[in-house]
Design an enzyme around this catalytic site. Sequence first.
Site, short mmCIF file in Angstrom:
data_model
loop_
_atom_site.label_atom_id
_atom_site.label_comp_id
_atom_site.label_asym_id
_atom_site.label_seq_id
_atom_site.Cartn_x
_atom_site.Cartn_y
_atom_site.Cartn_z
N ASN A 152 43.97 39.92 28.21
CA ASN A 152 43.56 38.70 29.03
C ASN A 152 43.99 37.37 28.37
OD1 ASN A 152 42.34 37.31 31.23
ND2 ASN A 152 40.22 37.63 30.37
N ASN A 190 33.35 40.03 38.08
CA ASN A 190 34.28 41.09 38.93
C ASN A 190 34.33 42.37 37.85
OD1 ASN A 190 36.27 41.98 40.66
ND2 ASN A 190 38.00 41.15 39.29
N ASP A 243 31.68 43.97 28.68
CA ASP A 243 32.77 43.46 29.59
C ASP A 243 32.72 41.79 28.92
OD1 ASP A 243 34.77 43.31 31.05
OD2 ASP A 243 33.84 42.98 32.95
#
Length: 418
Positions: A96, A279, A306
């Site tokens: 990411n 998400n 996460d």
Amino acid sequence: MSTLIKSAIIIDPTGPHHKQQKDILITNGIIEKIATTIDKKSDYTVVNLDNLHISCGWFDTSVSFGEPGFEERETIVNGLQVAAKSGFTSVAVNANTNPIIDNKAGVEFLTNTANKQATSLYPIAALTQQSKGAEMAELFDMQQSGAIAFSDYNKPVFNDNLLKIALLYAQNFDGLILSFPKNNAIAGMGIVNEGINSTKLGLKGAPALAEELQIARDLFILEYTGGKLHIPTISTANSVKLIKEAKKKGINVTCSVAVHNLLLTDNELHNFDSNTKVNPPLRTLKDTKALQKGVKEGTIDIITSDHNPIDIEHKKVEYSQAKNGTIGLESAFGALNSVLDIETIVKCLSINPKKRFGLTSTSIKKGEKADLSLFNPKTEYTFSEQNILSTSKNSIFIGKKMEGKAYGVFNNNQLILN
């Protein structure tokens, strides 16, 4: 260098000292002695903490740090310090970043930057070039450089044939493929769970069906190809059911759930706090109960924070414009310990993720490497910004009551305490 850990209650279901209170002597990173009492020596570093518990080191399978490209969110070095003080001895870092980690050089940048840190870093490289979902990246080369799995972070593999080919190809080197569970066509422009709360608040909803359709497709393809598939961060009751049924058929699939999806519901949306924009989105109480049951019965293998730091410029904006993501390393244990027993937490944070992602598992016994998480399961407090160690402050758990806190880690012959 020797470190003496005093009066620690050992949580190690696979080891010989489970639930026993012991002193542990570590010399040059190796457990030298475990006994009821070990005498101190002047050159020992002594760890003597209130209600100290230890387990084999926790491994978070979904962490984002930003670097390279988004260092204002979190650098690798600072992120690893946060992880260590939060009790994690290992983290898997998502692609990411900017540029996306989709080649050998990118993987080596991550591992080299993380060198000599107490918390070990393992790259999850991009499955497709630039995570665009069109052309498969050079998976074998990246694995040879240190990548432990392949995923386009928070992006679904929309091309059915590409997922089929990836699962077939990765079998040549025992590679692990991740497929994010979201059907974009069904989810549309939805930013929260589609349901009563999205309707009341006037926010565009993404139905649970979007997740479940993608999982059903992935499982059909996996059954056809064979190979190893991991479905990250599921969030719905039917997702648990689908994966449970697949496991009964002997399909080689595992899954994880994010801490916030395990505990929080879409009732959190009423304050329009952009930290709740994640998400997959927060779902309903029915879903959280099913997820917790899925963890306890073993359908859900892994729990992840996460952790996804987002700078204030992209969070302190109108809800619909805010970026998805919450930090989660600092709050992970305190949140989980309020709904799960210690042994289940250790299983889902240490034993299962290491097994699935191919990390060497250790036990707390003489002669083993000291890869240890240190924590107190009885501390009660309210999580606040003062508890945040990350550069970014976008925590979904601010203001939530916690039960238990990580003290830190001993790993790679380093003691790091919060």
